[in-house]
Design a protein around this motif. Structure first.
Motif, mmCIF file in Angstrom:
data_model
loop_
_atom_site.group_PDB
_atom_site.id
_atom_site.type_symbol
_atom_site.label_atom_id
_atom_site.label_comp_id
_atom_site.label_asym_id
_atom_site.label_seq_id
_atom_site.Cartn_x
_atom_site.Cartn_y
_atom_site.Cartn_z
ATOM 1 N N LYS A 65 64.898 120.412 7.832
ATOM 2 C CA LYS A 65 63.644 121.076 8.208
ATOM 3 C C LYS A 65 63.892 122.221 9.192
ATOM 4 O O LYS A 65 63.475 123.354 8.943
ATOM 5 C CB LYS A 65 62.657 120.066 8.828
ATOM 6 C CG LYS A 65 62.281 118.932 7.891
ATOM 7 C CD LYS A 65 61.271 118.003 8.506
ATOM 8 C CE LYS A 65 61.794 117.268 9.719
ATOM 9 N NZ LYS A 65 62.867 116.299 9.413
ATOM 10 N N SER A 66 64.571 121.900 10.280
ATOM 11 C CA SER A 66 64.840 122.942 11.270
ATOM 12 C C SER A 66 65.748 124.020 10.683
ATOM 13 O O SER A 66 65.529 125.213 10.883
ATOM 14 C CB SER A 66 65.480 122.348 12.524
ATOM 15 O OG SER A 66 64.639 121.365 13.078
ATOM 16 N N LEU A 67 66.761 123.561 9.958
ATOM 17 C CA LEU A 67 67.688 124.518 9.337
ATOM 18 C C LEU A 67 66.944 125.498 8.434
ATOM 19 O O LEU A 67 67.198 126.699 8.453
ATOM 20 C CB LEU A 67 68.742 123.752 8.533
ATOM 21 C CG LEU A 67 69.712 124.601 7.728
ATOM 22 C CD1 LEU A 67 70.665 125.343 8.645
ATOM 23 C CD2 LEU A 67 70.495 123.761 6.718
ATOM 24 N N ILE A 123 56.855 125.001 15.367
ATOM 25 C CA ILE A 123 56.757 123.920 16.355
ATOM 26 C C ILE A 123 57.329 122.643 15.753
ATOM 27 O O ILE A 123 56.759 122.075 14.818
ATOM 28 C CB ILE A 123 55.301 123.703 16.802
ATOM 29 C CG1 ILE A 123 54.723 125.033 17.317
ATOM 30 C CG2 ILE A 123 55.240 122.650 17.903
ATOM 31 C CD1 ILE A 123 53.246 124.974 17.613
ATOM 32 N N ASP A 124 58.479 122.249 16.286
ATOM 33 C CA ASP A 124 59.207 121.109 15.747
ATOM 34 C C ASP A 124 58.731 119.813 16.408
ATOM 35 O O ASP A 124 58.091 119.853 17.454
ATOM 36 C CB ASP A 124 60.700 121.318 16.011
ATOM 37 C CG ASP A 124 61.553 120.705 14.906
ATOM 38 O OD1 ASP A 124 61.003 119.947 14.094
ATOM 39 O OD2 ASP A 124 62.757 120.998 14.864
ATOM 40 N N GLU A 125 59.063 118.688 15.806
ATOM 41 C CA GLU A 125 58.747 117.356 16.358
ATOM 42 C C GLU A 125 57.251 117.173 16.593
ATOM 43 O O GLU A 125 56.838 116.546 17.566
ATOM 44 C CB GLU A 125 59.485 117.128 17.694
ATOM 45 C CG GLU A 125 60.921 117.585 17.727
ATOM 46 C CD GLU A 125 61.882 116.573 17.117
ATOM 47 O OE1 GLU A 125 61.459 115.432 16.879
ATOM 48 O OE2 GLU A 125 63.024 116.945 16.851
ATOM 49 N N ILE A 126 56.429 117.713 15.710
ATOM 50 C CA ILE A 126 54.985 117.669 15.906
ATOM 51 C C ILE A 126 54.470 116.228 15.805
ATOM 52 O O ILE A 126 53.425 115.884 16.367
ATOM 53 C CB ILE A 126 54.284 118.594 14.870
ATOM 54 C CG1 ILE A 126 52.919 119.041 15.361
ATOM 55 C CG2 ILE A 126 54.168 117.957 13.507
ATOM 56 C CD1 ILE A 126 52.964 120.152 16.339
ATOM 57 N N ALA A 291 72.109 114.604 7.128
ATOM 58 C CA ALA A 291 73.377 115.336 7.172
ATOM 59 C C ALA A 291 73.932 115.437 8.584
ATOM 60 O O ALA A 291 74.985 116.019 8.804
ATOM 61 C CB ALA A 291 73.178 116.733 6.585
ATOM 62 N N ARG A 292 73.198 114.867 9.525
ATOM 63 C CA ARG A 292 73.561 115.038 10.927
ATOM 64 C C ARG A 292 74.947 114.504 11.278
ATOM 65 O O ARG A 292 75.633 115.060 12.128
ATOM 66 C CB ARG A 292 72.528 114.348 11.812
ATOM 67 C CG ARG A 292 71.834 115.276 12.718
ATOM 68 C CD ARG A 292 70.743 114.548 13.454
ATOM 69 N NE ARG A 292 69.467 115.177 13.214
ATOM 70 C CZ ARG A 292 69.152 116.358 13.698
ATOM 71 N NH1 ARG A 292 69.998 117.018 14.441
ATOM 72 N NH2 ARG A 292 67.980 116.887 13.432
ATOM 73 N N SER A 293 75.347 113.396 10.639
ATOM 74 C CA SER A 293 76.620 112.784 11.018
ATOM 75 C C SER A 293 77.808 113.441 10.321
ATOM 76 O O SER A 293 78.956 113.133 10.636
ATOM 77 C CB SER A 293 76.588 111.286 10.720
ATOM 78 O OG SER A 293 76.004 111.040 9.464
HETATM 79 MG MG LIG Z 1 64.559 119.312 13.349
#
Ligand SMILES: [Mg+2]
Ligand SMILES: Nc1ncnc2c1ncn2[C@@H]1O[C@H](COP(=O)(O)OP(=O)(O)OP(=O)(O)O)[C@@H](O)[C@H]1O
Length: 333
Positions: A65-67, A123-126, A291-293
């Motif tokens: 999402k952020s990417l 706005i992330d983490e809404i 995909a974080r890890s």
């Molecule tokens: Mg994010």
């Protein structure tokens, strides 16, 4: 404003270079951004008001999402800032924090208010703003929603005493993982479920049935006025093993290329068997953080080699065949 050449398909093609999968979300976002700017043009030309459609991105953690938003900001060429709803919820001065976001947008537009007023705020983490409707009652979350609502609806916000910014044409993209939303949706689907007949296209039906309804978001803990301001919802899917492998090797700036480049600078060729990426993907699936890890796992593999190689100038090639066997260092004949 938006360059005439920037069409939805152009945006999607650009996103494809960096973000793996999530095709529905890519298209939804691309069309939303495109129509946002076309609407502004039409509104100017015919001086009619067309309601703005802000966007909500929903999907599990670490699925892009952020990417996708960061990548989007690069292709559009409009001022773009990112903010974090959690930090808004933690401050006692919400309005000042929101003003600070808009000030950053103005900075990104080199102080040009007209450009800033055509920018995008992500706005992330809404989902962290869930109020009493959700599992963790939080008054401050709801008050942040109210504060955000004001600027999302469009208002004159005073920055630094003299300067005003009209937020009416600023596009807001909100993102969040919304853990537990699927359970809420599963319950709300017992009625209003769209039933299928034999010749209906199953993929269209699946899409309709997986639509996030404003009532679902309300149950989750967002206030109705707020969900009403986010009519476009793009869903991100959990990443599959195949997608995780592709994330390691395909994007322009993927981990594999980054490290291969470092080795190349040392005059060493890095050769990694596909099996290794699959093994890393399997572990990442187990960890369940999307995909974080991947980065940590890949770096763990590479670090000992990167430690050894600079001490051995005669090494020409590094071969890694498996995550569970020693890499081979091939030297000059
Ligand atoms: Mg994010
Ligand atoms: N679809 C994808 N394509 C390519 N890389 C991805 C994708 N999804 C995640 N990644 C990688 O994982 C990292 C974390 O992803 P990202 O920050 O976009 O997650 P997120 O969906 O915003 O998660 P969260 O809800 O936890 O904020 C990215 O920096 C990127 O390297």
């Amino acid at each position: 404003m938006l360059d005439k050449r920037v069409k939805p398909s152009f945006i999607v093609k650009y996103l494809d270079q960096y973000v793996i999968g999530q095709d529905d979300a890519k298209r939804t976002l691309a069309v939303a951004v495109y129509s946002h700017y076309r609407k502004i043009e039409l509104a100017k030309r015919d001086s009619i008001d067309i309601a703005k459609s802000n966007v909500l991105l929903i999907g599990p953690s670490g699925t892009g999402k952020s990417l996708m938003c960061e990548t989007l900001s690069r292709v559009l060429g409009v001022p773009f800032v990112t903010a974090d709803a959690t930090s808004l919820a933690q401050t006692r001065y919400v309005n000042e924090e929101i003003e600070a976001i808009l000030k950053r947008l103005l900075d990104k537009a080199d102080g040009n208010a007209t450009r800033a007023q055509h920018g995008i705020v992500f706005i992330d983490e809404i989902d962290k703003l869930r109020g009493a409707g959700g599992a963790q009652p939080s008054m401050s979350g709801e008050s942040v929603q109210h504060a955000l609502l004001k600027i999302m609806e469009g208002s004159q916000v005073r920055l630094d005493g003299t300067q005003y910014l009209d937020t009416g044409n600023i596009l807001f993209i909100c993102g969040g993982a919304f853990v537990g939303l699927d359970d809420i949706m599963a319950k709300s689907q017992t009625y209003g479920f769209i039933s299928a007949s034999q010749d209906d296209d199953q993929s269209i039906l699946d899409r309709l049935n997986s639509r996030v309804k404003p009532t679902d978001l309300f149950q989750f803990g967002l206030i109705p006025e707020f969900t009403g301001r986010l009519p476009i919802v793009a869903r991100f899917q959990e990443l599959t093993r195949e997608m995780l492998v592709r994330i390691l090797i395909e994007p322009k700036n993927c981990l594999y290329r980054q490290f291969a480049e470092i080795f190349r600078n040392e005059g060493v060729e890095l050769s990694v068997e596909r099996q290794v990426f699959e093994q890393i993907a399997d572990l990442a699936l187990e960890y369940g953080t999307g995909a974080r890890s991947l980065r940590g796992l890949f770096e763990e593999l590479i670090t000992p080699i990167l430690y050894a190689v600079p001490d051995h100038p005669d090494v020409r090639k590094v071969e890694i065949a498996s995550l569970f066997s020693e890499p081979r260092l091939l030297r000059e004949a």
